[in-house]
Motif scaffolding. Structure first.
Motif, PDB file in Angstrom:
ATOM      1  N   LEU A 102      47.191  35.928  40.642  1.00 28.90           N
ATOM      2  CA  LEU A 102      46.316  35.884  39.424  1.00 28.90           C
ATOM      3  C   LEU A 102      44.912  36.330  39.716  1.00 28.90           C
ATOM      4  O   LEU A 102      44.341  37.171  39.213  1.00 28.90           O
ATOM      5  CB  LEU A 102      46.389  34.834  38.754  1.00 28.90           C
ATOM      6  CG  LEU A 102      47.632  34.324  37.822  1.00 28.90           C
ATOM      7  CD1 LEU A 102      47.312  32.724  37.279  1.00 28.90           C
ATOM      8  CD2 LEU A 102      47.974  35.159  36.747  1.00 28.90           C
ATOM      9  N   SER A 103      44.571  35.845  40.572  1.00 33.21           N
ATOM     10  CA  SER A 103      42.985  36.029  41.106  1.00 33.21           C
ATOM     11  C   SER A 103      42.820  37.270  41.594  1.00 33.21           C
ATOM     12  O   SER A 103      41.978  38.094  41.360  1.00 33.21           O
ATOM     13  CB  SER A 103      42.306  35.027  42.130  1.00 33.21           C
ATOM     14  OG  SER A 103      42.025  35.428  43.151  1.00 33.21           O
ATOM     15  N   TYR A 143      44.568  39.904  40.705  1.00 29.02           N
ATOM     16  CA  TYR A 143      44.911  40.671  39.444  1.00 29.02           C
ATOM     17  C   TYR A 143      43.320  41.034  38.855  1.00 29.02           C
ATOM     18  O   TYR A 143      42.898  41.991  38.405  1.00 29.02           O
ATOM     19  CB  TYR A 143      45.828  40.140  38.647  1.00 29.02           C
ATOM     20  CG  TYR A 143      45.887  40.821  37.149  1.00 29.02           C
ATOM     21  CD1 TYR A 143      46.583  41.833  37.083  1.00 29.02           C
ATOM     22  CD2 TYR A 143      45.035  40.201  36.137  1.00 29.02           C
ATOM     23  CE1 TYR A 143      46.702  42.326  35.721  1.00 29.02           C
ATOM     24  CE2 TYR A 143      45.099  40.589  34.886  1.00 29.02           C
ATOM     25  CZ  TYR A 143      45.856  41.990  34.730  1.00 29.02           C
ATOM     26  OH  TYR A 143      45.850  42.496  33.409  1.00 29.02           O
ATOM     27  N   GLN A 144      42.759  39.627  38.793  1.00 30.79           N
ATOM     28  CA  GLN A 144      41.380  39.635  37.932  1.00 30.79           C
ATOM     29  C   GLN A 144      40.495  40.372  38.801  1.00 30.79           C
ATOM     30  O   GLN A 144      39.603  41.153  38.292  1.00 30.79           O
ATOM     31  CB  GLN A 144      41.107  38.102  37.670  1.00 30.79           C
ATOM     32  CG  GLN A 144      40.151  37.878  36.910  1.00 30.79           C
ATOM     33  CD  GLN A 144      40.540  38.265  35.219  1.00 30.79           C
ATOM     34  OE1 GLN A 144      41.539  38.483  35.005  1.00 30.79           O
ATOM     35  NE2 GLN A 144      39.361  38.556  34.515  1.00 30.79           N
ATOM     36  N   LEU A 145      40.402  40.261  40.278  1.00 32.71           N
ATOM     37  CA  LEU A 145      39.260  40.894  40.797  1.00 32.71           C
ATOM     38  C   LEU A 145      39.720  42.492  41.233  1.00 32.71           C
ATOM     39  O   LEU A 145      38.675  43.066  41.412  1.00 32.71           O
ATOM     40  CB  LEU A 145      38.949  39.951  42.094  1.00 32.71           C
ATOM     41  CG  LEU A 145      38.586  38.710  42.176  1.00 32.71           C
ATOM     42  CD1 LEU A 145      38.501  37.976  43.266  1.00 32.71           C
ATOM     43  CD2 LEU A 145      37.170  38.870  41.385  1.00 32.71           C
ATOM     44  N   PHE A 203      47.876  48.677  38.606  1.00 35.11           N
ATOM     45  CA  PHE A 203      48.343  47.954  39.775  1.00 35.11           C
ATOM     46  C   PHE A 203      48.479  48.956  40.945  1.00 35.11           C
ATOM     47  O   PHE A 203      48.567  50.185  40.852  1.00 35.11           O
ATOM     48  CB  PHE A 203      49.784  47.772  39.341  1.00 35.11           C
ATOM     49  CG  PHE A 203      49.887  46.706  38.085  1.00 35.11           C
ATOM     50  CD1 PHE A 203      49.613  45.500  38.358  1.00 35.11           C
ATOM     51  CD2 PHE A 203      50.478  47.088  37.078  1.00 35.11           C
ATOM     52  CE1 PHE A 203      49.825  44.176  37.323  1.00 35.11           C
ATOM     53  CE2 PHE A 203      50.689  46.378  35.773  1.00 35.11           C
ATOM     54  CZ  PHE A 203      50.142  44.887  35.957  1.00 35.11           C
ATOM     55  N   ILE A 219      51.080  32.130  43.675  1.00 39.80           N
ATOM     56  CA  ILE A 219      50.993  32.948  42.113  1.00 39.80           C
ATOM     57  C   ILE A 219      49.498  32.625  42.029  1.00 39.80           C
ATOM     58  O   ILE A 219      49.157  33.793  41.127  1.00 39.80           O
ATOM     59  CB  ILE A 219      51.986  32.042  41.123  1.00 39.80           C
ATOM     60  CG1 ILE A 219      51.982  33.198  40.033  1.00 39.80           C
ATOM     61  CG2 ILE A 219      51.436  30.801  40.836  1.00 39.80           C
ATOM     62  CD1 ILE A 219      53.352  33.089  39.356  1.00 39.80           C
ATOM     63  N   VAL A 220      48.673  31.681  42.223  1.00 39.75           N
ATOM     64  CA  VAL A 220      47.358  31.704  41.791  1.00 39.75           C
ATOM     65  C   VAL A 220      46.619  32.777  42.490  1.00 39.75           C
ATOM     66  O   VAL A 220      45.787  33.531  41.921  1.00 39.75           O
ATOM     67  CB  VAL A 220      46.758  30.347  42.055  1.00 39.75           C
ATOM     68  CG1 VAL A 220      45.312  30.193  41.918  1.00 39.75           C
ATOM     69  CG2 VAL A 220      47.521  29.341  41.208  1.00 39.75           C
ATOM     70  N   ILE A 221      46.998  32.986  43.599  1.00 42.17           N
ATOM     71  CA  ILE A 221      46.141  34.018  44.572  1.00 42.17           C
ATOM     72  C   ILE A 221      46.540  35.440  44.075  1.00 42.17           C
ATOM     73  O   ILE A 221      45.699  36.354  43.898  1.00 42.17           O
ATOM     74  CB  ILE A 221      46.701  34.064  45.924  1.00 42.17           C
ATOM     75  CG1 ILE A 221      46.609  32.873  46.683  1.00 42.17           C
ATOM     76  CG2 ILE A 221      46.100  35.169  46.842  1.00 42.17           C
ATOM     77  CD1 ILE A 221      45.454  32.363  47.247  1.00 42.17           C
ATOM     78  N   ILE A 238      45.180  37.390  51.759  1.00 39.39           N
ATOM     79  CA  ILE A 238      44.399  36.265  51.509  1.00 39.39           C
ATOM     80  C   ILE A 238      45.531  35.196  51.953  1.00 39.39           C
ATOM     81  O   ILE A 238      45.058  33.826  52.165  1.00 39.39           O
ATOM     82  CB  ILE A 238      44.080  36.258  49.931  1.00 39.39           C
ATOM     83  CG1 ILE A 238      42.901  37.412  49.669  1.00 39.39           C
ATOM     84  CG2 ILE A 238      43.703  34.628  49.685  1.00 39.39           C
ATOM     85  CD1 ILE A 238      42.551  37.208  48.176  1.00 39.39           C
ATOM     86  N   PHE A 285      52.193  40.784  40.077  1.00 39.75           N
ATOM     87  CA  PHE A 285      51.105  41.667  39.219  1.00 39.75           C
ATOM     88  C   PHE A 285      50.002  42.234  40.039  1.00 39.75           C
ATOM     89  O   PHE A 285      48.713  42.378  39.556  1.00 39.75           O
ATOM     90  CB  PHE A 285      50.521  40.594  38.344  1.00 39.75           C
ATOM     91  CG  PHE A 285      50.939  39.084  38.111  1.00 39.75           C
ATOM     92  CD1 PHE A 285      52.195  38.699  37.604  1.00 39.75           C
ATOM     93  CD2 PHE A 285      50.321  38.150  38.933  1.00 39.75           C
ATOM     94  CE1 PHE A 285      52.497  37.351  37.878  1.00 39.75           C
ATOM     95  CE2 PHE A 285      50.513  36.932  39.082  1.00 39.75           C
ATOM     96  CZ  PHE A 285      51.694  36.546  38.579  1.00 39.75           C
TER      97      PHE A 285
END
Lengths: 338, 282
Positions: free
Chosen positions: B125-126, B128-130, B138, B121-123, B149, B217
């Protein structure tokens, strides 16, 4: 490749001339090969650097996305219990609490069972059944987490509610400590259910690592212990397990890392309530469940940023845990001479 | 000779007790597997129909299938594997053949292992941000990047492990014949480790075909059959997530059918990968 003129080369001038050009051609091809060599070396090196860049990119993006929330709440974000999107107030404590409680509970169930399975597979299981049972347990690790989620929500939670929660809650209402820990209403979903499903998910990791560790124990050592009259249990507990202690601990910590970051299984069954309750049967939330449930609904910039900060906290926690696991497993590898 | 009968009895009982416990531990593990698979088969098969493969996901109350989700999953996973596998193989080759015990290789190995077990989930989020934030929407591309990744560290790890299994004698023989190092790696080492490297790619496919969190996301979801990578894209796991948490019975049935498809695909891939790996190790 040797570039020197062969000692038995003819001394005649014209032959020497031909020899010279052949040598140049050979030197050329050597040079070309070495250029290709360098290029290939560079490409593989660049791919390795890319892995580092991805890691840096993940950290950078999380920190960048967290900045608004960090500016707004500072360290209070970690200790605040309120999670109120309407008022734009966010605190991470309930999510951190839920993450830690479910993971620790999952470990309490999964570590002994995982070690038990490993003992069964290495010492007790009939040879014919060893492979099929080993593969079956490892299949548990292959099932995607969303499957655990949907199964947990539709099948496990209702069953658990009727057959386990109800009797327990009735049994412990008047017992002092247990009454608090297991009291409340039987929702089916909640922190305890999530922890149980997490424990099933991490079970295969623990048993796989422990089994590998048991297999590195020299047969001589075990046979010597059996020869002294030790029982199977004593051989496993006093000889095999101490021999591979750092490996087992490393594997368990690796599994803890999985449990901490596991998203889907927890999201389905934990109830997504931003509260800290004494009872383990009550709904709660985890960091990953909060992000999965709320991210696409987050309307304000601060809301999104708070969720990304949660992600950063999760990444930080798992980083520490995984780094410990790596370190312990490396020391095992070093001792096994790998 | 003094025989301490009590001690013997105690040891025998402890032994018996713990053997019982460890057998029940194994039974415990197997029971869950049976419990999950049987639920999946009964619920999934009853929802299985040809419409799954011919119609897109329906609004609540209407008939439909999972075609758009299947197409989306296949497209995004294919891109992730096609892009991620070569990068992973090259990086794994660097670690096994060039870097070996250097400090740089040590750092790459460590970072790769962290990425390998980092919460997916952290991947998400990142990425999403990048990717999603700069693009402004989206997209299927963002989903593919997130999956890539996840693919890379899996392939790096298996490639390195499998290359290390190749006997050094092979490399030395090729070098002694005058082959340059890059040629030795490509024509000899890779060839010898072929089955193992394919195992890595298969494991990566198995891993991403069930991944939900990084898609939520990045690719989001899409009701319609579209191959437009620039817009939101449906995927099986995301549809399962959305439909299972909805209040509609017919959506639940579709979620179960999707779950059955995903599990069947993932388990088949992991079994094939296991067989290949066994072939490599022999």
């Amino acid at each position: 490749m040797n570039n020197k003129t062969p000692t038995n080369a003819p001394q005649m001038a014209d032959v020497a001339l031909i020899d010279e050009s052949a040598l140049t051609a050979r030197a050329d091809s050597t040079r070309r090969a070495s250029r290709g060599d360098d290029r290939f070396h560079f490409v593989t090196w660049a791919a390795a650097v890319l892995v580092l860049l991805i890691f840096a990119g993940v950290i950078f993006s999380l920190v960048e996305g967290s900045l608004p929330a960090i500016r707004q709440f500072g360290f209070g974000f970690l200790t605040s219990k309120s999670w109120n999107p309407a008022a734009d107030r966010f605190g991470a404590l309930p999510a951190i609490y839920g993450t830690l409680v479910t993971s620790v509970l999952a470990m309490i169930v999964a570590v002994p069972v995982g070690i038990g399975i490993a003992i069964f597979l290495t010492e007790l299981c009939p040879r014919v059944l060893r492979r099929p049972i080993g593969i079956a347990i490892e299949l548990l690790a292959g099932i995607p987490s969303i499957i655990y989620g949907i199964w947990g929500l539709f099948v496990f939670a209702p069953w658990f509610q009727d057959h386990v929660q109800l009797p327990i809650i009735e049994g412990v209402t008047d017992v002092p400590v247990l009454g608090t820990l297991f009291g409340g209403a039987p929702y089916g979903i909640g922190m305890f259910t999530a922890a149980l499903i997490l424990s099933i998910m991490i079970l295969p990791f623990i048993s796989a690592v422990t089994r590998d560790v048991f297999e590195t124990v020299p047969t001589m050592l075990k046979e010597a212990a059996y020869g002294l009259g030790c029982t199977t249990w004593e051989v496993m507990w006093r000889v095999a397990l101490p021999f591979g202690r750092s490996g087992v601990v490393g594997g368990a910590i690796l599994a803890l890392g999985r449990a901490l970051g596991e998203t889907m299984a927890a999201t389905f069954v934990i109830g997504n309530a931003h509260t800290i309750n004494a009872s383990l049967f009550d709904p709660g939330t985890t960091i990953s469940a909060t992000i999965a449930n709320e991210f696409t609904e987050a309307t304000s910039e601060l809301y999104t940023s708070s969720l990304i900060s949660l992600g950063l906290i999760l990444f930080f926690i798992t980083f520490i845990v995984l780094a410990c696991a790596q370190w312990m497993l490396r020391s095992l590898d070093a001792r096994a001479g790998k | 000779m003094i025989v301490n009968k009590a001690l013997y009895a105690r040891r025998r009982i402890t032994n018996g007790l713990f053997i019982m416990l460890s057998i029940s531990a194994a039974a415990f593990g197997l029971i869950w597997l049976a419990f999950i698979l049987s639920a999946l088969l009964t619920e999934g098969f009853s929802a299985l129909s040809p419409a799954l493969f011919t119609q897109p996901t329906p609004p609540p109350g209407e008939a439909g299938g999972l075609l758009n989700a299947i197409i989306g999953s296949v497209i995004m996973s294919t891109i992730a594997v096609v892009v991620g596998t070569p990068i992973g193989v090259l990086a794994g080759t660097y670690l096994a053949e060039y870097g070996k015990h250097t400090r740089f290789a040590f750092v790459v190995r460590f970072v790769n292992d962290i990425l390998l077990s980092a919460p997916s989930i952290v991947i998400g989020l990142s990425v999403y941000q990048l990717v999603v934030v700069p693009m402004g929407h989206f997209s299927g591309w963002a989903g593919s990047i997130a999956l890539t990744i996840i693919v890379i560290p899996v392939v790096v790890r298996t490639t390195e492990n499998m290359l290390l299994l190749v006997p050094n004698g092979l490399r030395e023989a090729a070098s002694a014949l005058g082959a340059p190092m890059s040629f030795v790696i490509r024509a000899v080492t890779w060839k010898a480790a072929q089955a193992g490297i394919i195992t890595g790619a298969l494991l990566a496919v198995a891993r991403i075909s069930g991944e939900t969190a990084p898609l939520l996301f990045t690719a989001l979801n899409n009701q319609f059959i579209k191959a437009d990578m620039n817009g939101p894209m449906a995927s099986l796991p995301a549809v399962i997530f959305q439909y299972a948490l909805s209040p509609y019975e017919d959506w639940h049935a579709l979620a179960w059918a999707g779950a059955l498809l995903v599990t069947a695909a993932v388990l088949t891939l992991s079994i094939v990968a296991r067989l290949l790996e066994k072939k490599q190790r022999n």
